[in-house]
Design an enzyme around this catalytic site. Structure first.
Site, PDB file in Angstrom:
ATOM      1  N   ASN A  45       0.957  -1.100  -0.062  1.00 40.94           N
ATOM      2  CA  ASN A  45      -0.026  -0.217   0.088  1.00 40.94           C
ATOM      3  C   ASN A  45       0.913   1.306  -0.100  1.00 40.94           C
ATOM      4  OD1 ASN A  45      -1.597   2.085   0.665  1.00 40.94           O
ATOM      5  ND2 ASN A  45      -2.451   1.482   2.616  1.00 40.94           N
ATOM      6  N   TRP A  46       1.001   1.940  -1.204  1.00 41.45           N
ATOM      7  CA  TRP A  46       1.830   3.023  -1.286  1.00 41.45           C
ATOM      8  C   TRP A  46       1.343   4.166  -0.487  1.00 41.45           C
ATOM      9  CZ3 TRP A  46       3.718   3.009  -7.256  1.00 41.45           C
ATOM     10  CH2 TRP A  46       4.277   1.599  -7.416  1.00 41.45           C
ATOM     11  N   LYS A  47       0.067   4.078  -0.099  1.00 44.89           N
ATOM     12  CA  LYS A  47      -0.369   5.176   0.379  1.00 44.89           C
ATOM     13  C   LYS A  47      -0.197   6.723  -0.481  1.00 44.89           C
ATOM     14  CE  LYS A  47      -0.203   3.206   4.793  1.00 44.89           C
ATOM     15  NZ  LYS A  47      -0.204   3.185   6.302  1.00 44.89           N
ATOM     16  N   HIS A  64      -9.332   1.167   4.971  1.00 47.11           N
ATOM     17  CA  HIS A  64      -8.464   1.467   5.661  1.00 47.11           C
ATOM     18  C   HIS A  64      -8.638   2.166   6.618  1.00 47.11           C
ATOM     19  CE1 HIS A  64      -4.212   2.450   6.651  1.00 47.11           C
ATOM     20  NE2 HIS A  64      -3.837   1.238   6.121  1.00 47.11           N
ATOM     21  N   GLU A  66      -6.892   4.598   7.917  1.00 47.28           N
ATOM     22  CA  GLU A  66      -6.431   6.036   7.701  1.00 47.28           C
ATOM     23  C   GLU A  66      -7.867   6.818   6.966  1.00 47.28           C
ATOM     24  OE1 GLU A  66      -2.928   5.630   5.554  1.00 47.28           O
ATOM     25  OE2 GLU A  66      -1.890   4.859   7.419  1.00 47.28           O
ATOM     26  N   GLU A 102      -5.196  -4.892  10.601  1.00 49.29           N
ATOM     27  CA  GLU A 102      -4.368  -3.795  10.898  1.00 49.29           C
ATOM     28  C   GLU A 102      -4.611  -3.073  12.218  1.00 49.29           C
ATOM     29  OE1 GLU A 102      -2.354  -2.780   6.505  1.00 49.29           O
ATOM     30  OE2 GLU A 102      -4.010  -1.184   7.097  1.00 49.29           O
ATOM     31  N   GLY A 105       2.751   2.239  10.666  1.00 50.04           N
ATOM     32  CA  GLY A 105       3.606   3.414  10.819  1.00 50.04           C
ATOM     33  C   GLY A 105       4.569   3.757  12.120  1.00 50.04           C
ATOM     34  N   SER A 114       3.541  -2.221  10.450  1.00 48.05           N
ATOM     35  CA  SER A 114       4.979  -2.432  10.610  1.00 48.05           C
ATOM     36  C   SER A 114       5.544  -3.903  10.216  1.00 48.05           C
ATOM     37  CB  SER A 114       5.377  -1.821  12.167  1.00 48.05           C
ATOM     38  OG  SER A 114       4.882  -0.800  12.294  1.00 48.05           O
ATOM     39  N   GLY A 164       2.930  -1.047   4.239  1.00 48.93           N
ATOM     40  CA  GLY A 164       3.102   0.367   3.938  1.00 48.93           C
ATOM     41  C   GLY A 164       4.461   0.704   3.688  1.00 48.93           C
ATOM     42  N   GLY A 165       4.863   1.358   4.549  1.00 47.58           N
ATOM     43  CA  GLY A 165       6.237   2.077   4.540  1.00 47.58           C
ATOM     44  C   GLY A 165       7.270   1.234   3.799  1.00 47.58           C
TER      45      GLY A 165
HETATM   46  P1  13P Z   1       3.103   0.385   7.841  1.00 42.54           P
HETATM   47  O1  13P Z   1       3.578  -0.782   7.185  1.00 42.54           O
HETATM   48  O2  13P Z   1       3.903   1.688   7.223  1.00 42.54           O
HETATM   49  O3  13P Z   1       3.176   0.082   9.165  1.00 42.54           O
HETATM   50  O4  13P Z   1       1.443   0.553   7.326  1.00 42.54           O
HETATM   51  C1  13P Z   1       0.642  -0.569   7.344  1.00 42.54           C
HETATM   52  C2  13P Z   1      -0.602  -0.040   6.514  1.00 42.54           C
HETATM   53  O5  13P Z   1      -1.365   0.636   6.867  1.00 42.54           O
HETATM   54  C3  13P Z   1      -0.720  -0.726   5.216  1.00 42.54           C
HETATM   55  O6  13P Z   1      -1.905  -0.622   4.731  1.00 42.54           O
END
Ligand code: 13P
Length: 254
Positions: free
Chosen positions: A12-14, A98, A100, A170, A176, A216, A237-238
């Site tokens: 997920n590149w956000k 998600h 967010e 999640e 994050g 994470s 994510g990251g």
């Molecule tokens: P991180 O891997 O950066 O913690 O993010 C997880 C995430 O929200 C994937 O959708």
């Protein structure tokens, strides 16, 4: 590793990556992951990079996902993107609900459910996210929150649509933060989710649904997390923003 369900790892590149940066990333991923057949690999770029990334991965084992979509099919919904528009770029998966989106854009379980119905109607596979906040975990509310989100976000789907839905657990406190759930914490909630799916639908459905862990995930912890019986992949994510970070998660999990 031998697993009951095929693992699925999605990046997920956000709100990251220009088109050029996204193309660099997938060209590296294609090179690093060319021979991988054991794991379903998905990248979810921002909308603006879908067209170019789609072309770039056409001849590869990498599939395309989007990060959100509208519950509506077309019309006067300024700023929204419909499932049919995603299909134009060969998008196969779409992340829905998600944390967010729930936290910053007030998405509710009911809205997520409408989106999931619209996604299935367009033959997109939704990745439906659930997960508790830190204060909910500390208040022993994890199961209550996850059960409510799960039931509400899948409302109205048929059994066969649920089977084709991916759930991403999640925990919000792990996103994050560099603080992942332990493999046991993840396994406990994943097993709980599968138990809920059994009571909401039936054992067959529960056995088929793939449940990803997100929060994470990185190359150093992916294998232990994905080794758990009810953890069927990761939503990253990251660590999905770098060729090495994402490809090592996948290579380490085979
Ligand atoms: P991180 O891997 O950066 O913690 O993010 C997880 C995430 O929200 C994937 O959708």
């Amino acid at each position: 590793m031998e697993k009951e369900r095929k693992l699925i790892v999605a990046g997920n590149w956000k709100m990251n990556k220009t088109v050029a940066e996204g193309l660099d990333l997938v060209s590296g991923l294609k090179r690093e992951l060319a021979n991988i057949k054991e794991i379903d690999i998905v990248v979810c770029p921002p909308f603006t990079a879908l067209a170019d990334v789609s072309r770039a991965i056409l001849d590869s084992n990498i599939r395309l996902g989007a990060q959100n979509m509208s519950e509506q099919n077309f019309g006067a919904f300024t700023g929204e993107i419909a499932a049919g528009m995603l299909k134009e770029f060969s998008v196969r998966y779409v992340i829905l609900g998600h944390s967010e989106r729930r936290q910053f854009y007030r998405e509710t379980d009911a809205l997520v459910a409408k989106k999931a119905i619209a996604a299935h109607a367009a033959s997109l596979k939704p990745i439906v996210c659930v997960g508790e906040l830190l204060e909910e975990r500390e208040g022993n509310k994890t199961e209550e929150v996850v059960a409510r989100q799960l039931k509400g976000s899948l409302a109205g789907l048929t059994k066969s649509q649920v089977e084709e839905t991916i759930i991403a657990y999640e925990p919000v406190w792990a996103i994050g933060t560099g603080r992942n759930a332990t493999p046991q914490q993840a396994q406990d909630v994943h097993a709980f989710i599968r138990k809920q799916l059994t009571s909401l639908y039936d054992e067959n459905v529960a056995r088929r649904v793939r449940i990803q862990y997100g929060g994470s995930v990185k190359a150093s912890n992916a294998r232990e997390l994905l080794k758990q019986a009810d953890v069927d992949g990761a939503l990253v994510g990251g660590a999905s923003l770098e060729i090495r970070g994402f490809s090592d998660i996948i290579k380490n999990s085979i």
